[in-house]
Design a protein around this motif. Structure first.
Motif, PDB file in Angstrom:
ATOM      1  N   GLU A   1      60.327 -49.261 -90.228  1.00  0.00           N
ATOM      2  CA  GLU A   1      59.697 -49.592 -91.501  1.00  0.00           C
ATOM      3  C   GLU A   1      60.552 -49.073 -92.645  1.00  0.00           C
ATOM      4  O   GLU A   1      61.127 -48.003 -92.569  1.00  0.00           O
TER       5      GLU A   1
ATOM      6  N   SER B   1      60.418 -48.889 -97.109  1.00  0.00           N
ATOM      7  CA  SER B   1      59.611 -49.138 -98.298  1.00  0.00           C
ATOM      8  C   SER B   1      60.223 -48.415 -99.490  1.00  0.00           C
ATOM      9  O   SER B   1      60.937 -47.436 -99.331  1.00  0.00           O
TER      10      SER B   1
ATOM     11  N   ALA C   1      55.179 -51.931 -97.439  1.00  0.00           N
ATOM     12  CA  ALA C   1      56.425 -51.811 -96.713  1.00  0.00           C
ATOM     13  C   ALA C   1      56.814 -53.118 -96.049  1.00  0.00           C
ATOM     14  O   ALA C   1      56.015 -54.028 -95.913  1.00  0.00           O
TER      15      ALA C   1
ATOM     16  N   ALA D   1      58.482 -54.230 -92.355  1.00  0.00           N
ATOM     17  CA  ALA D   1      58.659 -53.612 -91.043  1.00  0.00           C
ATOM     18  C   ALA D   1      59.000 -54.640 -89.985  1.00  0.00           C
ATOM     19  O   ALA D   1      58.630 -55.807 -90.097  1.00  0.00           O
TER      20      ALA D   1
ATOM     21  N   THR E   1      58.439 -49.375 -83.949  1.00  0.00           N
ATOM     22  CA  THR E   1      58.324 -49.914 -85.302  1.00  0.00           C
ATOM     23  C   THR E   1      59.359 -49.274 -86.212  1.00  0.00           C
ATOM     24  O   THR E   1      59.473 -48.052 -86.275  1.00  0.00           O
TER      25      THR E   1
END
Length: 141
Positions: free
Chosen positions: A7, A9, A16, A18, A5
């Motif tokens: 991500e 933000s 976020a 992702a 993953t």
């Protein structure tokens, strides 16, 4: 192969955007934790990302890069493999600029994943793709 993953933000928001690669077969795009797109990875994407993901998986330790001062427009970026206690990469970045200085293979992998996430979000909703931070989305909507 497990799940990876990436991500990003805004610093002032817990929400976020992702991209999640599941077994190098499936791709999921998440916004504020909700899946907005799910599809199979193309052969080209698998060929481009596969070697970078495998090389990153072999790296021994997480990389943490302290964010540079940038005020509320800065972004937090993380890269994590499922089942590991801590993200492999946690760093600060500026919107619209690739994260650099983390080291090989992370620089290339983060750039590829960020580009993939941006393209998918742009195809879905052009005005929300990158220039607008997640905390600004709430204000606009």
């Amino acid at each position: 192969m497990s799940t990876l993953t990436y991500e990003r933000s805004g610093r002032t928001n817990t929400g976020a955007q992702a991209v999640r690669l599941e077994g190098m077969r499936n791709l999921r795009i998440l916004v504020q934790g909700e899946t907005v797109l799910e599809r199979a990875l193309t052969v080209e994407e698998q060929e481009r990302l596969g070697p970078l993901v495998e090389e990153a998986r072999r790296q021994p330790a997480p990389v943490i890069v302290l964010p540079t001062p940038g005020g509320p427009t800065g972004m937090a970026v993380s890269l994590a493999f499922e089942g590991e206690e801590a993200p492999r990469v946690r760093a600060g970045a500026h919107p619209g600029q690739p994260l650099r200085g983390v080291g090989s293979p992370y620089d290339a992998l983060l750039e590829e994943l960020d580009e993939l996430l941006t393209e998918e979000l742009h195809a879905r909703s052009p005005r929300h793709a990158y220039a607008v931070l997640p905390h600004e989305l709430r204000q606009q909507e």
